[in-house]
Scaffold this active site. Structure first.
Site, PDB file in Angstrom:
ATOM      1  N   CYS A 105       0.733  -0.846   0.184  1.00 35.36           N
ATOM      2  CA  CYS A 105      -0.130  -0.067  -0.337  1.00 35.36           C
ATOM      3  C   CYS A 105       0.808   1.426  -0.324  1.00 35.36           C
ATOM      4  O   CYS A 105       1.898   1.406  -0.033  1.00 35.36           O
ATOM      5  CB  CYS A 105      -1.137  -0.327   1.258  1.00 35.36           C
ATOM      6  SG  CYS A 105      -0.518  -0.318   2.814  1.00 35.36           S
ATOM      7  N   CYS A 148      -1.341   1.063   7.860  1.00 33.57           N
ATOM      8  CA  CYS A 148      -3.006   1.424   7.699  1.00 33.57           C
ATOM      9  C   CYS A 148      -3.248  -0.250   7.013  1.00 33.57           C
ATOM     10  O   CYS A 148      -3.326  -1.569   7.407  1.00 33.57           O
ATOM     11  CB  CYS A 148      -3.369   1.756   6.959  1.00 33.57           C
ATOM     12  SG  CYS A 148      -3.466   3.653   8.029  1.00 33.57           S
ATOM     13  N   ARG A 149      -3.798  -0.800   5.379  1.00 33.48           N
ATOM     14  CA  ARG A 149      -3.569  -1.471   4.668  1.00 33.48           C
ATOM     15  C   ARG A 149      -3.061  -2.490   4.601  1.00 33.48           C
ATOM     16  O   ARG A 149      -3.774  -4.504   5.261  1.00 33.48           O
ATOM     17  CB  ARG A 149      -4.543  -1.430   3.378  1.00 33.48           C
ATOM     18  CG  ARG A 149      -5.837  -0.434   3.793  1.00 33.48           C
ATOM     19  CD  ARG A 149      -5.473   0.716   2.553  1.00 33.48           C
ATOM     20  NE  ARG A 149      -4.765   1.677   2.105  1.00 33.48           N
ATOM     21  CZ  ARG A 149      -3.813   2.044   0.710  1.00 33.48           C
ATOM     22  NH1 ARG A 149      -5.591   2.081  -0.115  1.00 33.48           N
ATOM     23  NH2 ARG A 149      -3.149   2.903   0.817  1.00 33.48           N
ATOM     24  N   SER A 150      -1.845  -2.446   4.438  1.00 33.18           N
ATOM     25  CA  SER A 150      -1.205  -3.945   3.722  1.00 33.18           C
ATOM     26  C   SER A 150      -0.769  -4.653   4.833  1.00 33.18           C
ATOM     27  O   SER A 150      -0.360  -6.156   4.815  1.00 33.18           O
ATOM     28  CB  SER A 150       0.296  -3.284   2.630  1.00 33.18           C
ATOM     29  OG  SER A 150       1.079  -2.584   3.343  1.00 33.18           O
ATOM     30  N   ASP A 169      -8.202   3.863   1.345  1.00 34.22           N
ATOM     31  CA  ASP A 169      -7.133   4.242   2.026  1.00 34.22           C
ATOM     32  C   ASP A 169      -7.799   4.510   3.414  1.00 34.22           C
ATOM     33  O   ASP A 169      -8.706   5.988   3.368  1.00 34.22           O
ATOM     34  CB  ASP A 169      -6.394   5.613   1.758  1.00 34.22           C
ATOM     35  CG  ASP A 169      -5.093   5.633   2.083  1.00 34.22           C
ATOM     36  OD1 ASP A 169      -5.364   5.323   3.889  1.00 34.22           O
ATOM     37  OD2 ASP A 169      -4.746   6.057   2.113  1.00 34.22           O
TER      38      ASP A 169
HETATM   39  P1  4NP Z   1      -1.873   3.123   4.250  1.00 30.18           P
HETATM   40  O1  4NP Z   1      -2.359   4.481   4.696  1.00 30.18           O
HETATM   41  O2  4NP Z   1      -1.092   3.180   2.349  1.00 30.18           O
HETATM   42  O3  4NP Z   1      -2.795   1.529   3.916  1.00 30.18           O
HETATM   43  O4  4NP Z   1      -0.429   2.305   5.121  1.00 30.18           O
HETATM   44  C1  4NP Z   1      -1.599   5.773   4.876  1.00 30.18           C
HETATM   45  C2  4NP Z   1      -0.540   5.534   5.456  1.00 30.18           C
HETATM   46  C3  4NP Z   1      -0.115   6.914   5.307  1.00 30.18           C
HETATM   47  C4  4NP Z   1      -0.205   7.994   4.030  1.00 30.18           C
HETATM   48  C5  4NP Z   1      -1.286   7.195   3.812  1.00 30.18           C
HETATM   49  C6  4NP Z   1      -2.273   6.279   3.780  1.00 30.18           C
HETATM   50  N1  4NP Z   1       0.674   9.069   4.673  1.00 30.18           N
HETATM   51  O5  4NP Z   1      -0.168   9.612   3.883  1.00 30.18           O
HETATM   52  O6  4NP Z   1       1.180   9.629   4.791  1.00 30.18           O
END
Ligand code: 4NP
Length: 159
Positions: free
Chosen positions: A19, A24-26, A128
């Site tokens: 991700c 969060c997701r991965s 997301d």
């Molecule tokens: P992830 O979520 O891709 O599911 O881990 C995010 C975590 C951080 C950010 C964006 C999405 N960020 O912009 O820092």
């Protein structure tokens, strides 16, 4: 979208879930896949990474830890890392959680990333949750990831 099973007789032994932030997701996908590999008696190396470097070394976000815990999984010891070029050689398939992850992976030189949502969600992105309002939405994200990984693994078993 390239079919991850194109290498017909080649067993898939390793999966990398990708991700943006790997917080969060991965990490949820990694934990779900590890459990499912055990359930289906598959020897499968499962890892996760982010295309971005902002959160390298951090634990998963609090709400991902909560939804994991609500589903009897402990991801509190996971630490975020960024995708490397070596990952593209090392892993049999690389699975992006949304289309922007797929685009970023391709820009980084990954030839055939696959979209998780193509396994049962009609090619939808896993939303997301970083910008969600609190916990709301995390159950949906969890269930979507679980449903798609189950389909991915079942299809592997059928092969
Ligand atoms: P992830 O979520 O891709 O599911 O881990 C995010 C975590 C951080 C950010 C964006 C999405 N960020 O912009 O820092």
């Amino acid at each position: 979208m390239t079919d991850p099973y194109k290498k017909e007789n080649q067993e898939i032994k390793s999966i990398l879930f990708v991700c943006l932030g790997n917080i969060c997701r991965s990490p949820l996908a990694e934990a779900i896949a590890k459990e499912m590999a055990t359930k289906y008696s598959l020897t499968m190396e499962c890892e996760s990474a982010g295309t971005g470097s902002w959160h390298v070394g951090e634990a998963p976000c609090e709400n991902s830890q909560i939804v994991a815990s609500n589903n009897n999984k402990d991801i509190s010891h996971y630490t975020a890392r960024q995708v490397t070029q070596n990952d593209f050689k090392k892993f049999d398939i690389i699975v992006g959680l949304d289309k922007s992850n797929i685009d970023n992976l391709k820009k980084m030189g990954c030839k055939d990333p696959v979209l998780l949502g193509s396994f049962g969600y009609n090619g939808e992105d896993v939303p997301d949750p970083y910008f969600f309002d609190g916990y709301e939405g995390f159950d949906k994200v969890y269930n979507m990831i679980q449903f798609c990984i189950d389909n991915l693994f079942k299809r592997k078993i059928l092969n």
